[in-house]
Design an enzyme around this catalytic site. Structure first.
Site, mmCIF file in Angstrom:
data_model
loop_
_atom_site.group_PDB
_atom_site.id
_atom_site.type_symbol
_atom_site.label_atom_id
_atom_site.label_comp_id
_atom_site.label_asym_id
_atom_site.label_seq_id
_atom_site.Cartn_x
_atom_site.Cartn_y
_atom_site.Cartn_z
ATOM 1 N N ASP A 59 0.610 -0.558 0.140
ATOM 2 C CA ASP A 59 -0.077 0.275 -0.334
ATOM 3 C C ASP A 59 0.928 1.315 0.167
ATOM 4 O O ASP A 59 1.794 1.582 0.925
ATOM 5 C CB ASP A 59 -0.440 -0.055 0.975
ATOM 6 C CG ASP A 59 -2.171 -1.138 1.071
ATOM 7 O OD1 ASP A 59 -1.763 -1.713 0.147
ATOM 8 O OD2 ASP A 59 -2.391 -1.348 2.546
ATOM 9 N N ASN A 83 -19.481 -5.052 4.554
ATOM 10 C CA ASN A 83 -20.280 -3.787 4.747
ATOM 11 C C ASN A 83 -21.940 -3.736 4.221
ATOM 12 O O ASN A 83 -22.118 -4.468 3.505
ATOM 13 C CB ASN A 83 -19.553 -2.501 4.986
ATOM 14 C CG ASN A 83 -18.857 -2.759 3.134
ATOM 15 O OD1 ASN A 83 -19.742 -2.543 1.786
ATOM 16 N ND2 ASN A 83 -17.551 -1.641 2.569
ATOM 17 N N ASP A 126 -10.463 -5.871 7.246
ATOM 18 C CA ASP A 126 -9.861 -6.885 7.088
ATOM 19 C C ASP A 126 -9.984 -7.437 8.877
ATOM 20 O O ASP A 126 -9.674 -8.920 9.143
ATOM 21 C CB ASP A 126 -8.626 -6.836 6.993
ATOM 22 C CG ASP A 126 -9.035 -6.201 5.100
ATOM 23 O OD1 ASP A 126 -9.923 -6.849 4.508
ATOM 24 O OD2 ASP A 126 -8.198 -5.534 4.312
ATOM 25 N N SER A 139 -1.238 -1.410 11.730
ATOM 26 C CA SER A 139 -2.273 -1.196 13.368
ATOM 27 C C SER A 139 -3.743 -2.286 13.946
ATOM 28 O O SER A 139 -4.394 -1.961 14.416
ATOM 29 C CB SER A 139 -3.060 0.077 12.584
ATOM 30 O OG SER A 139 -4.041 -0.065 11.745
HETATM 31 O O1 RIB Z 1 -8.985 -3.980 2.853
HETATM 32 C C1 RIB Z 1 -7.972 -2.695 3.238
HETATM 33 C C2 RIB Z 1 -7.246 -3.295 1.591
HETATM 34 O O2 RIB Z 1 -7.262 -3.053 0.739
HETATM 35 C C3 RIB Z 1 -5.791 -2.077 1.529
HETATM 36 O O3 RIB Z 1 -4.397 -2.850 2.265
HETATM 37 C C4 RIB Z 1 -5.016 -2.727 0.191
HETATM 38 O O4 RIB Z 1 -3.720 -2.967 -0.207
HETATM 39 C C5 RIB Z 1 -6.347 -3.002 -0.845
HETATM 40 O O5 RIB Z 1 -6.641 -4.389 -0.903
#
Ligand code: RIB
Length: 299
Positions: A16, A184, A250, A289
């Protein structure tokens, strides 16, 4: 505790490029910011790390490029003891996301899939599926690979948790193999083909009824609604000052999966997942985090 306490996550892994901006751009607008941070991410990898930090044995199966991003993308998973033995190298570049985060923690994300397109369900041996307490799937990899793995998991009696993120069309052939759906509100309305204004509890019940699975709907910083074994449950999220909401969903999925794999019944695993997801919003970055199990009870 179940005899199969491991979480098997099959999915995406990215680097990211995280930029803090004062306001998210609108279409056609360029926003300037001072700096950016390359951080490990990707929905699948984030979920595998969250399951591990929740205390489960966690296996991540994915594909990275043979490049510097590939090393960064797997660094935290490796450091925290996620099993990466079945993750492979591809000839494409490691997946990469551009993540812009504004002053109230909201984000705007674009993902280039790269190596994630080369993941194959046959990277996963039957034995591994059989030993897992739950198989976790999301939507940043080719759908036919998810379908194949879900079919095999059902055949081997291993529950499947499917996170419909990002929302795209999913064939019933895949949904038929799912035991837990996590979405969601936007993804829930998309799957149910309902207007987003419709009552979310009603949408969740509708989905659970028509597909015969448990449904969990996360609502940003608000509460989580679940339909589990036909019972409607609501979990309010703790109030926090959000810095970055990236990866909160996630974290929720990883914690929930850890609870399922560890044989938790009742609602404790859902409650912990809600708190962990809130906790994940108070720092920058998706993986950086994700809280550890002992931090989750402290909020
Ligand atoms: O859900 C967040 C993730 O979505 C990020 O880490 C990014 O890589 C995308 O896949």
């Amino acid at each position: 505790m179940s005899a199969r306490p491991s979480v098997l996550v099959f999915g995406s892994v990215n680097v990211d490029l995280v930029m803090r901006v004062s306001a998210l751009p609108i279409s056609g607008e360029t926003v300037l910011t001072d700096d950016y941070q390359p951080l490990p991410g990707g929905k699948g990898a984030n979920q595998a790390l969250a399951a591990r930090r929740a205390g489960a044995d966690s296996v991540f199966i994915g594909a990275v490029g043979d490049d510097a991003h590939g090393i960064l993308a797997l660094a935290l998973l490796e450091q925290d003891g996620v099993d990466l033995s079945y993750t492979v190298k591809s000839n494409r570049n490691t997946g990469c996301a551009v993540v812009m985060v504004d002053e109230v923690g909201c984000n705007l994300i674009g993902v280039a899939s790269g190596a994630n397109q080369d993941i194959q369900s046959d990277q996963v041996a039957d034995e591994l599926i059989d030993q897992a307490g739950v198989v976790v799937l999301q939507q940043e990899i080719p759908i036919e690979q998810n379908l194949r793995l879900a079919q095999r998991a059902q055949h081997l009696n291993t529950p499947v948790l499917f996170n419909l993120a990002p929302a795209t069309h999913v064939p019933n052939a895949l949904l038929n193999h799912v035991d837990w759906l996590v979405v969601n509100e936007v993804e829930a309305a998309f799957l149910a083909s309902s207007p987003q204004q419709e009552d979310i509890t009603h949408i969740a019940e509708q989905l659970a009824d028509s597909h015969h699975f448990n449904v969990v709907v996360t609502q940003g910083p608000g509460s989580v609604i679940a339909v589990v074994d036909a019972q409607i449950l609501t979990f309010p999220a703790p109030a926090i000052q959000a810095v970055d909401t990236t990866g909160a969903g996630d974290t929720f999925v990883g914690y929930l999966a850890a609870g399922i794999a560890q044989g938790d019944t009742g609602t404790t695993h859902l409650e912990r997942a809600v708190v962990a997801a809130s906790r994940a919003c108070i720092g920058l970055g998706a993986q950086t985090s994700i809280p550890f199990g002992d931090e989750v009870n402290l909020l």
